[in-house]
Design an enzyme around this catalytic site. Structure first.
Site, mmCIF file in Angstrom:
data_model
loop_
_atom_site.group_PDB
_atom_site.id
_atom_site.type_symbol
_atom_site.label_atom_id
_atom_site.label_comp_id
_atom_site.label_asym_id
_atom_site.label_seq_id
_atom_site.Cartn_x
_atom_site.Cartn_y
_atom_site.Cartn_z
ATOM 1 N N GLN B 225 42.392 51.755 41.311
ATOM 2 C CA GLN B 225 41.918 50.375 41.218
ATOM 3 C C GLN B 225 42.705 49.451 42.144
ATOM 4 O O GLN B 225 42.368 48.291 42.274
ATOM 5 C CB GLN B 225 42.065 49.875 39.773
ATOM 6 C CG GLN B 225 41.308 50.711 38.772
ATOM 7 C CD GLN B 225 41.570 50.312 37.335
ATOM 8 O OE1 GLN B 225 41.794 51.161 36.493
ATOM 9 N NE2 GLN B 225 41.529 49.019 37.009
ATOM 10 N N ARG B 374 41.191 47.384 29.995
ATOM 11 C CA ARG B 374 40.242 46.264 30.090
ATOM 12 C C ARG B 374 40.850 45.011 29.476
ATOM 13 O O ARG B 374 40.257 44.367 28.603
ATOM 14 C CB ARG B 374 38.933 46.637 29.397
ATOM 15 C CG ARG B 374 37.766 45.861 29.961
ATOM 16 C CD ARG B 374 36.435 46.385 29.554
ATOM 17 N NE ARG B 374 35.413 45.536 30.142
ATOM 18 C CZ ARG B 374 34.143 45.850 30.255
ATOM 19 N NH1 ARG B 374 33.718 46.990 29.836
ATOM 20 N NH2 ARG B 374 33.280 45.017 30.785
ATOM 21 N N CYS B 375 42.018 44.683 29.936
ATOM 22 C CA CYS B 375 42.808 43.687 29.223
ATOM 23 C C CYS B 375 43.883 43.179 30.153
ATOM 24 O O CYS B 375 44.469 43.951 30.894
ATOM 25 C CB CYS B 375 43.401 44.408 28.012
ATOM 26 S SG CYS B 375 44.964 43.830 27.401
ATOM 27 N N GLU B 744 36.972 41.239 30.808
ATOM 28 C CA GLU B 744 37.696 41.801 29.675
ATOM 29 C C GLU B 744 37.516 41.026 28.380
ATOM 30 O O GLU B 744 37.891 41.524 27.320
ATOM 31 C CB GLU B 744 39.176 41.928 30.021
ATOM 32 C CG GLU B 744 39.851 40.602 30.253
ATOM 33 C CD GLU B 744 41.256 40.772 30.810
ATOM 34 O OE1 GLU B 744 41.439 41.620 31.677
ATOM 35 O OE2 GLU B 744 42.143 40.056 30.366
#
Ligand SMILES: Cc1cc2nc3c(=O)[nH]c(=O)nc-3n(C[C@H](O)[C@H](O)[C@H](O)COP(=O)(O)OP(=O)(O)OC[C@H]3O[C@@H](n4cnc5c(N)ncnc54)[C@H](O)[C@@H]3O)c2cc1C
Lengths: 289, 798
Positions: B225, B374-375, B744
């Site tokens: 990523q 996702r945070c 998120e």
């Protein structure tokens, strides 16, 4: 997740299959749909050197209604049992059960024979067979024999099928009078093996008295089991709420679930009690319809 | 509600433009790492430890070498010769690439097998495993026991390390908070565990490492990523063997889900790089599903949450104490200054002046990680704790949790708002979100229904979560990873014919950047978004950036795109003035053209102006039509949401059914409503995941008990309820396009709404808290403990 090396054999007749099995001995495994066997090979829990695929043998994947019995070839797929009207009109329990087995991909490959031959109490079809009073046909190079489903499951991954033998057919008696059957299970999410599952088959006489009850339980005993006391509690009665509650209570007491990630035995007994209640009621409703 | 400034043809912000990338995906034309095939490529597999804590006595390589096709076995001792056996984590901790003497968790990499095919490599792995002798030691699995006197010291390799504490952190006003707690009418407290979960992306991790000995150049095709940051890390790890940063190219192709799990550098990457470097042939490693499942983690915070307030419902202060189980090393990817990431956002959407938070990070014999699933770096943990304890407070004083939230919200006129833990919230209108959610779900009716249901012995619950998020890391004064500031970049090149290519330092893993970045540029420049090609992920052509995670792409790179586009719009204006022979002040912009004020027929389209930039630009002006911007955000952005969940629980089997789930998000201006809604749907499903299904479970020997997807329960479409989504729009005042980031929010906001609903259903029976995941079995156990199940549930007078 890659299996060890193996050789693949695709016999086109039963005789060829028996010949291969006798030549290859315990280095060989029978391959049906592969959806229990291949995952075990990928995890290398099983490392057979030879696979003998039954897929190309004619006659093992037919369904017929003859002499008061439903005959299902060992290689008939779960997906067919889910949808075949000849089967499901009398035995909606197959739709109930097949729908809860894994996912469509698995059901398009997995076979009834494989589901039983795998000898896993977590599989759903064994309980269904126990409830319906099925018998299985086991064939070897010399002969065929018929084994009552009650004598089929020996232990963990062990069945009445001996080395060199093939399960060829499953027969289910079709009762003459009123009858109904149903299956359900509790799963943690779709595609999961059962936390507990209950199959019920009932026969009623004209006055509504229960003449036969078959109750099979999934994944709450080392081997697939029948809830015999519960069955007896229903037979000879017009089944009412009290009888249902009593039978359900007995099933929850008689099963032997182990503690695991799905829950402890207390929880599983409760699941069995609840499902037994619901499935008796559903089978009864179907019998009366 | 969402207004568009551009026409449908231009397709700027607010248009539900179809995702450009989907054409490729639905045609099966995506390129993932495993699709890369290179000439002479070798394959790698990794033998892993069956034990959580053990000394390696011997590795008998011969067993693997005897397998057909196996060419090499690489151990920690081999890497030690090149000083490549340890590597830094993004948290400046250290992690073994391969162990030389001790394994620290089950599943840890022990030796790599290089072979001519993937199958041979796996056969080599299977052959090698019995040839590795261990001396098994008693592991530390329970973090609460890690600081006991008799606990073994897990990290003697770290200088000065005297116990198993990795670090301590605290923030807030300790004394004032303690005083408020001592004097408050009402104090509530719950012990919570936010379970260890796994980022179960469909694609596991993988690499094709390709070293060219002649050119001394390394190309890695990598599931990452953050390609640029990883390139820098590789240079830091391997610079001493001659692999300096200009000799390294990292390419992230299509990625099958990242969710934070593809930010860290995993040992498998480094081993593959070492292998290609030593052997001189390309080496592919694709992680196995089970290996992926059990080798990193997210969350795993044990939180004691407390709230103090008045009897009539005014929140006065909160306090949180965290025990953070990091496994054997801190493998998170938080900004350097924030070891608990943004956990200190944990005062939520509520207006009170005092809070104190502290955390102790602990080493255990579990896999490293702490990745931000996702945070934004632990914001999920913070939001869960605050939304749960707020509900607990409402329960304690007998106030409706919606009413209590309303009364304590930070008011929209109070922004920018200084939080007691040091953040400046940019903007928000929390009441508007809650009002819309309550209206959508018909909250008051539900409460009436609930009372009736309880009387009949039915278990129905309603749960809220009115959360504030913190995303877009971040301003360079505070945010860096390994010293690299967390800005991000965009570079736009418009070709003479008016079509453009734009490149970014971020990397989409499904977020739809190829569509949404093009829309931002279209909005600012008036070039149709379909004419703008977006590229990311290749460190050679793309400008430097820190990548995509923590909902940061729109807040940082999206802003960079807008500003770079504005630079070009200004240039276009100069050219327009020249061509139309007017002064720049006489020109007015309408998406797609500059025209003379009051004489709209005297106009030049952006395409004409671009063409002129190459063919007829004013003398003295730089030719071409290109711009680059590195955007250093002045602040973070603070999206918010109001979620309401309604559950029904079967009183016999305790199966939990989410009857309704209403999610009202406020992410400021929305770039593409369809993409945003897709993000919310996926995120909400990843919200029910830890709330009801997912947890990695360990036994006391440190064995992961659910290391396959048969037992690690990732919810599917079947488990997903019908998501009812909606928006309020409170733009970020400091962001160039007023966007805040949406990726998120749903994952962060959903778990407490679900937990609160389930606990609300059970509150007649004295249950005040349950740790997630809340399963039917857990509900059964809780009710049994309360003695409720001695007979069947028949009803409760509320
Ligand atoms: C993800 C997943 C989820 C699943 N969930 C469920 C579930 O919920 N419920 C459930 O019931 N099942 C489940 N299954 C198992 C599935 O139903 C299998 O297909 C079934 O158990 C085996 O049937 P098969 O035809 O695939 O047999 P195979 O896997 O080919 O064989 C299984 C075993 O039986 C032997 N065998 C097969 N056929 C014969 C025969 N005719 N004679 C003698 N021996 C034979 C094989 O040698 C092997 O040992 C699941 C499977 C998967 C992969």
């Amino acid at each position: 997740m890659i299996p060890a090396n193996f050789d693949y054999h695709a016999p086109s007749t039963l005789d060829e299959a028996f010949k291969l099995l006798s030549e290859l001995g315990d280095e060989a495994k029978i391959l049906a749909g592969g959806h229990s066997l291949i995952p075990m090979m990928k995890l290398r829990f099983a490392e057979p050197e030879h696979l003998v695929d039954l897929g190309g043998i004619p006659g093992l994947n037919t369904v017929s209604m003859e002499n008061g019995s439903l005959h299902i070839g060992a290689m008939v797929k779960e997906a067919e049992l889910e949808h075949n009207a000849e089967v499901t009109s009398k035995f909606p329990i197959f739709t109930d059960a097949a729908k809860l087995i894994a996912d469509p991909q698995v059901r398009n490959f997995g076979t009834l024979g494989g589901n039983l031959a795998h000898g896993d109490a977590a599989n759903d079809q064994p309980a269904v067979m126990l409830a319906l009073g099925a018998s299985v046909e086991i064939t070897n190079a010399e002969e065929k024999r018929t084994v009552d489903i009650n004598d089929f499951f020996y232990g963990f991954y062990m069945t009445a099928i001996q080395e060199g033998e093939i399960l060829t057919n499953i027969s289910i008696p079709v009762p003459a009078g009123k009858f109904g059957n149903a299956y359900s299970k509790i799963e943690r999410k779709v595609g999961d093996y059962a936390t507990g599952g209950v199959a019920v088959a009932l026969e009623l006489d004209d006055s509504g008295v229960c003449t036969r009850a078959g109750i099979g339980l999934t994944n709450v005993n080392p081997t697939p089991m029948r809830a015999e006391r519960s069955e007896a509690a229903l037979v000879g009665k017009v089944i009412d709420a009290a009888a249902i509650a009593e039978a359900a209570q007995m099933a929850s007491e008689d099963c032997n679930p182990s503690d695991d990630l799905r829950g402890d035995s207390d929880y599983k007994r409760r699941v069995i009690r609840s499902l037994t209640k619901k499935m008796i009621a559903k089978a009864l409703e179907r019998a009366q319809a | 509600m969402i207004q568009c400034k551009t026409s449908k043809e231009i397709g700027g912000m607010g248009h539900s433009v179809k995702r450009k990338e989907d054409d490729r995906f639905v045609h099966g034309k995506g390129t993932y790492v495993d699709d890369i095939q290179l000439k002479g490529m070798l394959f790698m597999d990794i033998a892993r430890s069956p034990y959580a804590y053990a000394k390696i006595k011997n590795i008998n390589k011969d067993l693997a070498m005897a397998v057909d096709g196996v060419l090499a076995v690489i151990t920690g001792k081999d890497l030690e010769q090149y000083n490549l056996h340890w590597m830094p984590t993004l948290m400046s901790d250290t992690q073994m690439v391969l162990p030389t003497d001790t394994v620290m968790h089950q599943g840890q990499e022990v030796a790599a097998i290089i072979a001519t095919s993937r199958e041979a490599a796996r056969d080599g792995r299977e052959a090698l495993v019995p040839g590795i002798e261990y001396e098994v030691m008693k592991p530390i699995v329970d973090p609460f026991k890690a600081l006991d006197d008799d606990a073994p010291l897990l990290r003697p390799d770290k200088e000065g390390q005297k116990d198993n504490q990795a670090w301590h952190w605290e923030v807030g006003q300790k004394e004032e908070t303690e005083k408020i707690f001592a004097e408050a009418d009402v104090v509530v407290k719950e012990q919570m565990h936010i379970p260890r979960i796994h980022v179960a992306s469909i694609e596991t991790c993988g690499i094709v490492a390709d070293y060219d000995k002649v050119q001394n150049h390394l190309t890695t095709h990598l599931t990452t990523q953050a390609p640029h940051a990883i390139r820098t890390v590789i240079a830091l790890v391997a610079g001493h063997v001659g692999l300096t940063e200009e000799k390294i190219r990292v390419i992230a192709h299509d990625i099958g889900g990242g969710f934070g799990g593809k930010v860290p550098v995993f040992p498998g990457y480094v081993i593959a790089i070492a292998a290609t470097f030593l052997i001189g042939k390309p080496v592919k490693w694709i992680e196995d599903r089970s290996d992926n499942l059990t080798n990193s983690f997210a969350r795993d915070y044990h939180i004691t949450a407390e709230m103090a307030g008045t009897k009539d419902g005014k929140i006065l202060a909160s306090r949180m104490k965290v025990l953070a189980d990091h496994g054997y090393t801190d493998g998170a990817a938080n900004p350097s200054k924030f070891p608990t990431g943004m956990f200190s956002i944990g005062t939520g959407s509520y207006d009170y002046k005092h809070a104190f938070m502290e955390a102790d990070a602990i080493y255990t014999n579990k896999p490293p990680g702490g990745v931000a699933y996702r945070c934004s770096f632990r914001v999920t943990e913070a939001v869960h704790a605050i939304e749960r304890i707020t509900d607990r407070f409402a329960l304690e004083i007998g106030k409706d949790p919606a009413e209590l939230r309303s009364e304590n919200f930070i008011k929209k006129e109070d922004f920018p708002w200084q939080s007691p833990t040091g953040w400046e919230y940019d903007s928000g209108d929390y009441q508007a979100g809650l009002d819309l959610a309550m209206k959508t779900v018909e909250y008051d009716k539900l409460r009436v229904e609930q009372k009736a249901k309880w009387k009949e012995g039915k278990l129905m619950g309603i749960g809220l979560s009115t959360f504030t998020e913190i995303v877009g890391a971040g301003p360079s004064k505070d945010f860096d990873i390994l010293g690299i500031k967390m800005f991000d970049s965009a570079e736009i090149r418009v070709h003479p014919t008016g079509k453009a290519i734009a490149r970014f330092g971020t990397k989409s893993q499904g977020q739809g950047h190829e569509t949404t970045y093009a829309q931002i540029i279209a909005e600012e420049l008036g070039i149709p978004s379909k004419d703008i090609q977006i590229e990311e992920g290749d460190t050679d052509p793309a400008p430097y950036g820190l990548g995509t995670y923590a909902s940061r792409s729109t807040p940082t790179a999206g802003a960079a795109a807008a500003i770079a586009a504005r630079k070009l719009r200004d240039k276009a204006k100069k050219i327009a003035a020249y061509l139309l022979e007017v002064s720049e002040d006489d020109l007015e912009w309408e998406p797609g053209k500059w025209f003379v004020k009051g004489a709209p027929e005297k106009a030049k389209t952006i395409q004409e102006l671009v063409f002129a930039a190459y063919t007829n630009h004013p003398q003295g002006m730089e030719g071409g039509f290109e711009a680059t911007h590195y955007y250093d955000p002045p602040n973070l952005t603070f999206p918010s949401g109001a979620y309401i969940c309604v559950v029904d629980i079967d009183p016999d089997t305790f199966e939990i059914k989410v009857r309704r789930f209403v999610a009202i998000d406020d992410a400021g201006h929305i770039i593409n409503p369809m993409v945003a809604q897709g993000q919310v749907h996926g995120g909400l499903t990843q919200g029910i995941a830890p709330a009801m299904y997912e947890e990695i479970i360990y036994d006391e020997d440190g064995n992961a008990l659910n290391g396959t997807l048969m037992d690690y329960l990732v919810p599917t479409a079947v488990e997903s309820p019908n998501w009812e989504t909606g928006h309020t729009v409170t733009p970020s005042p400091h962001h160039p396009i007023g966007a805040k980031g949406i990726g998120e929010s749903p994952t962060v906001g959903a778990p407490p709404a679900i937990a609160n609903a389930i606990i609300d259903a059970l509150r007649p029976y004295g249950i005040t808290h349950l740790d997630i995941p809340i399963t039917p079995y857990k509900v059964f156990k809780a009710l049994k403990e309360k003695g409720v199940l001695d007979k069947d549930i028949t009803g409760f007078e509320a």
